[in-house]
Enzyme design. Sequence first.
Site, PDB file in Angstrom:
ATOM      1  N   LYS A 111      -9.764  -6.616  62.987  1.00 31.85           N
ATOM      2  CA  LYS A 111      -8.648  -6.192  62.133  1.00 31.85           C
ATOM      3  C   LYS A 111      -7.695  -7.346  61.827  1.00 31.85           C
ATOM      4  O   LYS A 111      -7.017  -7.328  60.805  1.00 31.85           O
ATOM      5  CB  LYS A 111      -7.875  -5.034  62.779  1.00 31.85           C
ATOM      6  CG  LYS A 111      -8.625  -3.715  62.705  1.00 31.85           C
ATOM      7  CD  LYS A 111      -7.720  -2.537  62.977  1.00 31.85           C
ATOM      8  CE  LYS A 111      -8.459  -1.228  62.793  1.00 31.85           C
ATOM      9  NZ  LYS A 111      -7.652  -0.068  63.159  1.00 31.85           N
ATOM     10  N   LYS A 192     -20.370  -0.736  60.183  1.00 32.27           N
ATOM     11  CA  LYS A 192     -20.078   0.636  60.587  1.00 32.27           C
ATOM     12  C   LYS A 192     -19.555   1.438  59.381  1.00 32.27           C
ATOM     13  O   LYS A 192     -18.809   0.894  58.565  1.00 32.27           O
ATOM     14  CB  LYS A 192     -19.013   0.535  61.677  1.00 32.27           C
ATOM     15  CG  LYS A 192     -18.530   1.812  62.253  1.00 32.27           C
ATOM     16  CD  LYS A 192     -17.399   1.539  63.238  1.00 32.27           C
ATOM     17  CE  LYS A 192     -16.076   1.348  62.545  1.00 32.27           C
ATOM     18  NZ  LYS A 192     -14.895   1.653  63.345  1.00 32.27           N
ATOM     19  N   LYS A 195     -13.694   4.547  57.140  1.00 35.46           N
ATOM     20  CA  LYS A 195     -12.768   5.075  56.144  1.00 35.46           C
ATOM     21  C   LYS A 195     -11.966   3.954  55.475  1.00 35.46           C
ATOM     22  O   LYS A 195     -11.377   4.159  54.433  1.00 35.46           O
ATOM     23  CB  LYS A 195     -11.836   6.104  56.779  1.00 35.46           C
ATOM     24  CG  LYS A 195     -11.145   5.637  58.045  1.00 35.46           C
ATOM     25  CD  LYS A 195     -10.588   6.805  58.856  1.00 35.46           C
ATOM     26  CE  LYS A 195     -10.086   6.334  60.208  1.00 35.46           C
ATOM     27  NZ  LYS A 195      -9.915   7.364  61.188  1.00 35.46           N
TER      28      LYS A 195
END
Length: 328
Positions: A111, A192, A195
């Site tokens: 992230k 992966k 969202k």
Amino acid sequence: MKTVLSGIQPSGKLTLGNYIGAMKNFVKLQNDYACNFMVVDLHAITVAQDPKALREQSEAVAALFIAAGIDPGKANVYMQSHVPPHAELGWILTTLTSMGELERMTQFKDKAAGKESVGAGLFVYPSLMAADILVYNADLVPVGEDQKQHLELARDLASRFNHRFGEYFTSPDPYIPEVGARIMSLDDASKKMSKSNPNPGSYIALLDTPDEIRKKISRATTDSGKEVRYDPAEKPEISNLMSIYSECSGKSLAEIQNEYEGQMYGGFKKDLAEVAVSVLEPLQKRYYEIRESGQLYDILAKGADRAMETASRTLNDVKERMGFLLPR
Ligand code: TYM
């Protein structure tokens, strides 16, 4: 009765990956465990959230919990921020966590990659997650594969606390599905399903319409070759679709492989789309009913009240052991 805790972030549309990796198991465990399922809004704000979107997504995730089959009479369903001991124990556990442990977290590294400025909340995120789990002394934590490293930190913090302040915390075990632990993206099986992917064709959102689901599955990337065979190393894309098929239909991978022996991808994908629609259509119907029923806030209030009983007791015990003055 043993205790289960898990959470999902209200930081975007939930996907079929969240359902298969986590929610489906929440439903399974609720009959045999004292369950706590939270919408983790305090975690969501570790990256910038638009206030209006955060409010909408929080309601949506709470309603999806119920729509997926969680019975609020059996399990506590609530907002993480409605139970303040999470944040307080989170701070306490942050003081027991080393920088090195947090620096090693792959979710943080992913992230933070390429960002000029990274919030400190994103860095200490795993200590708050450990608090979520330990504040109920949870025995079992149903999550997808990507949360395994965070859970290891929770186990380490439990034993560190116990070592320094006396045996208190239970060491939580992960509960990770065998087949659907890591549902991959429809356009790239090396990533992966997420969202936060900017390409909506890469994921199936739980609230996608049946036609959107059919379109996305028919456009999903497939490996060269023709056979429908489970082989994640050689055929990652078809193997991912087979995992989704298996989790949505209840059929084993071997059964699916037999069923489609000698057939091409096209028929398999068409059937897969119908299998996914058959799971999501009734879920969506319940979702819209719950949103319209006006019951959501009541459910969340009851869930938070019940969760609070255990959480505040734990927090008191922890403070007492650490030498805090308790109010008299
Ligand atoms: P979050 O919100 O990213 O995801 C929620 C759950 O969905 C699982 N998941 C997947 N499983 C399989 N395939 C995928 N493609 C996939 N994508 C997501 C995740 O593993 C997770 O179980 N840190 C957590 C939230 C959290 C939490 C907790 C979980 C906060 N406190 C305490 C357990 C216990 C997270 O970001 O999940």
